[in-house]
Design an enzyme around this catalytic site. Structure first.
Site, mmCIF file in Angstrom:
data_model
loop_
_atom_site.group_PDB
_atom_site.id
_atom_site.type_symbol
_atom_site.label_atom_id
_atom_site.label_comp_id
_atom_site.label_asym_id
_atom_site.label_seq_id
_atom_site.Cartn_x
_atom_site.Cartn_y
_atom_site.Cartn_z
ATOM 1 N N GLU A 72 0.960 -1.075 0.120
ATOM 2 C CA GLU A 72 0.185 -0.107 0.329
ATOM 3 C C GLU A 72 1.237 1.422 -0.252
ATOM 4 O O GLU A 72 1.826 1.465 0.666
ATOM 5 C CB GLU A 72 -0.785 0.156 1.354
ATOM 6 C CG GLU A 72 -2.528 -0.457 1.127
ATOM 7 C CD GLU A 72 -2.855 0.879 0.565
ATOM 8 O OE1 GLU A 72 -2.700 1.728 -0.301
ATOM 9 O OE2 GLU A 72 -4.297 1.136 0.889
ATOM 10 N N ASP A 73 0.399 2.174 -0.719
ATOM 11 C CA ASP A 73 1.113 3.489 -0.994
ATOM 12 C C ASP A 73 1.155 4.578 1.334
ATOM 13 O O ASP A 73 1.775 4.945 1.315
ATOM 14 C CB ASP A 73 0.362 4.192 -1.251
ATOM 15 C CG ASP A 73 -0.652 4.768 -1.652
ATOM 16 O OD1 ASP A 73 -1.586 4.326 -0.676
ATOM 17 O OD2 ASP A 73 -1.165 5.527 -2.653
ATOM 18 N N ASP A 75 -4.065 5.631 6.054
ATOM 19 C CA ASP A 75 -4.456 6.567 7.324
ATOM 20 C C ASP A 75 -5.551 6.799 7.651
ATOM 21 O O ASP A 75 -5.597 6.329 8.995
ATOM 22 C CB ASP A 75 -5.268 7.554 5.163
ATOM 23 C CG ASP A 75 -5.646 8.942 5.675
ATOM 24 O OD1 ASP A 75 -5.607 9.721 6.514
ATOM 25 O OD2 ASP A 75 -7.018 9.365 5.440
#
Ligand code: 5GP
Length: 176
Positions: free
Chosen positions: A98-99, A102
């Protein structure tokens, strides 16, 4: 192209050094496993392509697409699958890349979706984590950097589709 005022949060050099470190750690963990490295599109594209070049193991590459932000800088709270894997992950060791985590909704959604396909294991790696933005408990095995709860762009991360090609991660100061 949008006109954002951006300041560098993580330089290209800092990112590349950390990705190399993560690659070493993950190589140790995944050696001898039948690995399917899954890139979460579109934001993880840069991190994924750099990370897998530091994995000194045999692996297969797969892509999965999700969207939760549309064209806004805030999560809609709803995760949608936009592209599914091309092959079975049953009994394979998934490396889910994943980047950024959040709220945690996307990663938890993906872990649940992939778990139902009976892999041998799922290892998760996210380049970024915003600990103060988490809305639900979210376990991540490997995190590149913890960052403040501000909107960031670059190195794969976009604002309304733009800025993915920046080689560094920038913090958005103002939306003009
Ligand atoms: P979550 O479901 O954890 O709230 O968000 C995960 C997804 O939201 C990420 O994969 C990423 O695409 C997007 N996202 C979260 N925070 C940011 C941010 O600061 N900048 C950008 N460009 N995307 C973000």
């Amino acid at each position: 192209m949008s006109n954002l005022e951006i300041t560098t949060l993580l330089s290209e050099e800092k990112i590349q050094n950390r990705v190399a470190e993560l690659g070493k750690e993950l190589t140790k963990k995944l050696e001898g496993e039948e690995v399917v490295a899954v890139c979460v599109l579109k934001g993880a594209l840069m991190f994924y392509s750099d990370l897998i070049r530091h994995l000194n193991i045999d692996l297969k590459s797969e892509f999965i697409g999700v969207s939760s932000y549309a064209d806004r800088a805030k999560s809609s709270g709803e995760v949608k699958l936009t592209l599914d894997l091309n092959s079975s992950v049953k009994d394979k060791h998934i490396l889910l890349v994943e980047d950024i985590v959040d709220t945690g909704l996307t990663l938890n959604y993906l872990k649940k979706l992939l778990q139902a396909r009976q892999p041998k294991a799922i290892t998760t790696a996210s380049l970024l984590l915003k600990p103060d933005a988490l809305q639900e408990k979210c376990d991540i095995d490997y995190v590149g950097f913890e960052i403040p709860n501000d909107f960031v762009v670059g190195y794969g991360l976009d604002y309304a589709g733009a800025y993915r090609n920046l080689p560094f991660i920038g913090q958005v100061i103002s939306l003009n």
